[in-house]
Scaffold this motif. Structure first.
Motif, PDB file in Angstrom:
ATOM      1  N   LEU A  47      -6.868  -1.535  15.263  1.00  0.00           N
ATOM      2  CA  LEU A  47      -8.195  -1.746  14.676  1.00  0.00           C
ATOM      3  C   LEU A  47      -8.256  -1.171  13.265  1.00  0.00           C
ATOM      4  CD1 LEU A  47     -11.093  -2.736  14.934  1.00  0.00           C
ATOM      5  CD2 LEU A  47     -11.649  -0.591  16.076  1.00  0.00           C
ATOM      6  N   LEU A  48      -7.676   0.005  13.064  1.00  0.00           N
ATOM      7  CA  LEU A  48      -7.648   0.618  11.738  1.00  0.00           C
ATOM      8  C   LEU A  48      -6.890  -0.259  10.748  1.00  0.00           C
ATOM      9  CD1 LEU A  48      -8.264   3.024   9.890  1.00  0.00           C
ATOM     10  CD2 LEU A  48      -6.115   4.033  10.664  1.00  0.00           C
ATOM     11  N   ILE A  49      -5.747  -0.786  11.156  1.00  0.00           N
ATOM     12  CA  ILE A  49      -4.944  -1.645  10.273  1.00  0.00           C
ATOM     13  C   ILE A  49      -5.714  -2.914   9.914  1.00  0.00           C
ATOM     14  CG2 ILE A  49      -2.878  -3.102  10.194  1.00  0.00           C
ATOM     15  CD1 ILE A  49      -1.448  -0.854  11.791  1.00  0.00           C
ATOM     16  N   VAL A  50      -6.347  -3.534  10.919  1.00  0.00           N
ATOM     17  CA  VAL A  50      -7.117  -4.753  10.661  1.00  0.00           C
ATOM     18  C   VAL A  50      -8.276  -4.463   9.712  1.00  0.00           C
ATOM     19  CG1 VAL A  50      -8.669  -6.439  11.739  1.00  0.00           C
ATOM     20  CG2 VAL A  50      -6.449  -5.955  12.760  1.00  0.00           C
ATOM     21  N   LEU A  51      -8.967  -3.342   9.914  1.00  0.00           N
ATOM     22  CA  LEU A  51     -10.095  -3.006   9.036  1.00  0.00           C
ATOM     23  C   LEU A  51      -9.633  -2.689   7.615  1.00  0.00           C
ATOM     24  CD1 LEU A  51     -12.380  -0.931  11.407  1.00  0.00           C
ATOM     25  CD2 LEU A  51     -12.752  -3.249  10.545  1.00  0.00           C
ATOM     26  N   VAL A  52      -8.481  -2.042   7.479  1.00  0.00           N
ATOM     27  CA  VAL A  52      -7.956  -1.754   6.136  1.00  0.00           C
ATOM     28  C   VAL A  52      -7.596  -3.058   5.425  1.00  0.00           C
ATOM     29  CG1 VAL A  52      -5.983  -0.765   4.898  1.00  0.00           C
ATOM     30  CG2 VAL A  52      -7.185   0.587   6.613  1.00  0.00           C
ATOM     31  N   ILE A  53      -6.954  -3.970   6.152  1.00  0.00           N
ATOM     32  CA  ILE A  53      -6.606  -5.273   5.553  1.00  0.00           C
ATOM     33  C   ILE A  53      -7.880  -6.050   5.227  1.00  0.00           C
ATOM     34  CG2 ILE A  53      -5.523  -7.508   6.026  1.00  0.00           C
ATOM     35  CD1 ILE A  53      -3.412  -5.919   7.675  1.00  0.00           C
ATOM     36  N   TRP A  54      -8.839  -6.044   6.156  1.00  0.00           N
ATOM     37  CA  TRP A  54     -10.104  -6.741   5.915  1.00  0.00           C
ATOM     38  C   TRP A  54     -10.804  -6.167   4.680  1.00  0.00           C
ATOM     39  CZ3 TRP A  54     -12.298 -10.973   8.126  1.00  0.00           C
ATOM     40  CH2 TRP A  54     -13.606 -11.228   7.799  1.00  0.00           C
ATOM     41  N   ARG A  55     -10.745  -4.847   4.544  1.00  0.00           N
ATOM     42  CA  ARG A  55     -11.400  -4.168   3.421  1.00  0.00           C
ATOM     43  C   ARG A  55     -10.772  -4.584   2.092  1.00  0.00           C
ATOM     44  NH1 ARG A  55     -15.085  -2.089   0.639  1.00  0.00           N
ATOM     45  NH2 ARG A  55     -15.176   0.109   0.204  1.00  0.00           N
ATOM     46  N   LYS A  56      -9.473  -4.860   2.104  1.00  0.00           N
ATOM     47  CA  LYS A  56      -8.801  -5.304   0.877  1.00  0.00           C
ATOM     48  C   LYS A  56      -9.236  -6.718   0.487  1.00  0.00           C
ATOM     49  CE  LYS A  56      -6.085  -1.785   0.145  1.00  0.00           C
ATOM     50  NZ  LYS A  56      -6.262  -0.934  -1.000  1.00  0.00           N
ATOM     51  N   VAL A  57      -9.518  -7.569   1.474  1.00  0.00           N
ATOM     52  CA  VAL A  57      -9.854  -8.966   1.224  1.00  0.00           C
ATOM     53  C   VAL A  57     -11.367  -9.166   1.068  1.00  0.00           C
ATOM     54  CG1 VAL A  57      -9.712 -11.310   2.164  1.00  0.00           C
ATOM     55  CG2 VAL A  57      -7.806  -9.727   2.478  1.00  0.00           C
ATOM     56  N   HIS A  58     -12.138  -8.592   1.998  1.00  0.00           N
ATOM     57  CA  HIS A  58     -13.599  -8.733   2.005  1.00  0.00           C
ATOM     58  C   HIS A  58     -14.241  -7.359   2.098  1.00  0.00           C
ATOM     59  CE1 HIS A  58     -13.190 -13.010   2.820  1.00  0.00           C
ATOM     60  NE2 HIS A  58     -12.388 -12.726   3.823  1.00  0.00           N
ATOM     61  N   LYS A  59     -15.533  -7.325   1.885  1.00  0.00           N
ATOM     62  CA  LYS A  59     -16.277  -6.091   2.080  1.00  0.00           C
ATOM     63  C   LYS A  59     -16.740  -6.036   3.533  1.00  0.00           C
ATOM     64  CE  LYS A  59     -20.082  -3.394   0.360  1.00  0.00           C
ATOM     65  NZ  LYS A  59     -21.313  -3.344  -0.402  1.00  0.00           N
ATOM     66  N   TYR A 115      -8.681  11.001   7.805  1.00  0.00           N
ATOM     67  CA  TYR A 115      -9.859  10.154   7.979  1.00  0.00           C
ATOM     68  C   TYR A 115     -10.921  10.465   6.926  1.00  0.00           C
ATOM     69  CZ  TYR A 115     -13.921   7.946  10.064  1.00  0.00           C
ATOM     70  OH  TYR A 115     -15.031   7.185  10.263  1.00  0.00           O
ATOM     71  N   ALA A 116     -11.145  11.729   6.634  1.00  0.00           N
ATOM     72  CA  ALA A 116     -12.128  12.119   5.624  1.00  0.00           C
ATOM     73  C   ALA A 116     -11.718  11.605   4.244  1.00  0.00           C
ATOM     74  CB  ALA A 116     -12.294  13.632   5.607  1.00  0.00           C
ATOM     75  N   LYS A 117     -10.444  11.707   3.922  1.00  0.00           N
ATOM     76  CA  LYS A 117      -9.964  11.207   2.628  1.00  0.00           C
ATOM     77  C   LYS A 117     -10.150   9.694   2.536  1.00  0.00           C
ATOM     78  CE  LYS A 117      -8.293  14.806   0.490  1.00  0.00           C
ATOM     79  NZ  LYS A 117      -8.825  15.267  -0.771  1.00  0.00           N
ATOM     80  N   MET A 118      -9.813   8.986   3.624  1.00  0.00           N
ATOM     81  CA  MET A 118      -9.969   7.532   3.632  1.00  0.00           C
ATOM     82  C   MET A 118     -11.443   7.151   3.522  1.00  0.00           C
ATOM     83  SD  MET A 118      -7.106   6.535   6.517  1.00  0.00           S
ATOM     84  CE  MET A 118      -8.267   5.540   7.341  1.00  0.00           C
ATOM     85  N   ALA A 119     -12.294   7.830   4.268  1.00  0.00           N
ATOM     86  CA  ALA A 119     -13.725   7.533   4.237  1.00  0.00           C
ATOM     87  C   ALA A 119     -14.305   7.785   2.853  1.00  0.00           C
ATOM     88  CB  ALA A 119     -14.452   8.345   5.302  1.00  0.00           C
ATOM     89  N   LYS A 120     -13.882   8.863   2.230  1.00  0.00           N
ATOM     90  CA  LYS A 120     -14.388   9.190   0.890  1.00  0.00           C
ATOM     91  C   LYS A 120     -13.964   8.141  -0.123  1.00  0.00           C
ATOM     92  CE  LYS A 120     -14.428  12.895  -2.508  1.00  0.00           C
ATOM     93  NZ  LYS A 120     -13.921  14.209  -2.850  1.00  0.00           N
ATOM     94  N   LYS A 121     -12.752   7.627   0.027  1.00  0.00           N
ATOM     95  CA  LYS A 121     -12.237   6.666  -0.940  1.00  0.00           C
ATOM     96  C   LYS A 121     -12.799   5.269  -0.710  1.00  0.00           C
ATOM     97  CE  LYS A 121      -7.950   4.746  -2.721  1.00  0.00           C
ATOM     98  NZ  LYS A 121      -6.501   4.747  -2.644  1.00  0.00           N
ATOM     99  N   TRP A 122     -12.904   4.853   0.548  1.00  0.00           N
ATOM    100  CA  TRP A 122     -13.221   3.452   0.834  1.00  0.00           C
ATOM    101  C   TRP A 122     -14.668   3.195   1.223  1.00  0.00           C
ATOM    102  CZ3 TRP A 122      -8.229   3.426   4.037  1.00  0.00           C
ATOM    103  CH2 TRP A 122      -7.152   3.229   3.176  1.00  0.00           C
ATOM    104  N   LEU A 123     -15.414   4.207   1.609  1.00  0.00           N
ATOM    105  CA  LEU A 123     -16.790   3.927   2.039  1.00  0.00           C
ATOM    106  C   LEU A 123     -17.773   4.335   1.036  1.00  0.00           C
ATOM    107  CD1 LEU A 123     -16.679   4.908   5.799  1.00  0.00           C
ATOM    108  CD2 LEU A 123     -16.582   2.647   4.812  1.00  0.00           C
TER     109      LEU A 123
END
Length: 123
Positions: A47-59, A115-123
Motif C-alpha cells: 500500500l505504501l509503494i502504491v501510494l508513493v507511486i500514485w503521489r508521483k503521478v497524481h495528487k 514516516y515523520a520525514k515522509m509525511a513532512k515532505k509529501w503531505l
C-alpha cells in the motif's frame, strides 16, 4: 445526530476498502507462499509503494488524507491491549530484557522517524 450528516461517507468507505483490499490480498498471497504471518507487513509495504507511486503521478485527494488522519488518531486505543501484553512479557523475560528493549526501541523509532520525514515532505 447532525454529526452523521457531516461525515464524508464515500471517503471513509474508500479508505477502509483500500486498507482491507491490500491487507487481505497480501495475506492471501503470503498464504500461497506458506508465510501467512507476513501478510500484514507485505500489505502495508505494498500500500505504501502504491501510494508513493500514485503521489508521483497524481495528487492524493484531501478527503482521503483527512479520513486517514482521523482513522490513525482514533485507532491509537487499539494498541493498549498490546502494550499490556508486552508489559506482562517483560516481567517474565529476566536477563533478556535489555536486548529486547533495544530491538523494540529500534524497530519502533526508526520506522516512526522515517514516516515523520515522509509525511513532512509529501503531505
Amino acid at each position: 445526530m447532525d454529526w452523521i450528516k457531516t461525515i464524508d461517507w464515500k471517503a471513509w468507505l474508500a479508505t477502509i476498502a483500500l486498507i482491507i483490499l491490500f491487507r487481505e490480498g497480501a495475506v492471501w498471497l503470503m498464504s500461497q507462499l506458506d508465510h501467512p504471518e507476513l501478510g500484514n507487513l507485505v500489505g502495508l509495504i505494498a500500500l505504501l509503494i502504491v501510494l508513493v507511486i500514485w503521489r508521483k503521478v497524481h495528487k492524493i485527494p484531501a478527503r482521503i488524507v483527512d479520513t486517514n488522519n482521523k482513522i490513525m488518531k482514533e485507532s491509537a486505543f487499539a494498541f493498549l491491549p498490546i502494550s499490556a501484553g508486552s508489559l506482562l512479557m517483560l516481567v517474565h523475560m529476566g536477563a533478556e530484557i535489555p536486548l529486547f528493549l533495544v530491538v523494540m526501541v529500534l524497530s519502533t523509532l526508526i520506522p516512526l522517524w522515517v514516516y515523520a520525514k515522509m509525511a513532512k515532505k509529501w503531505l
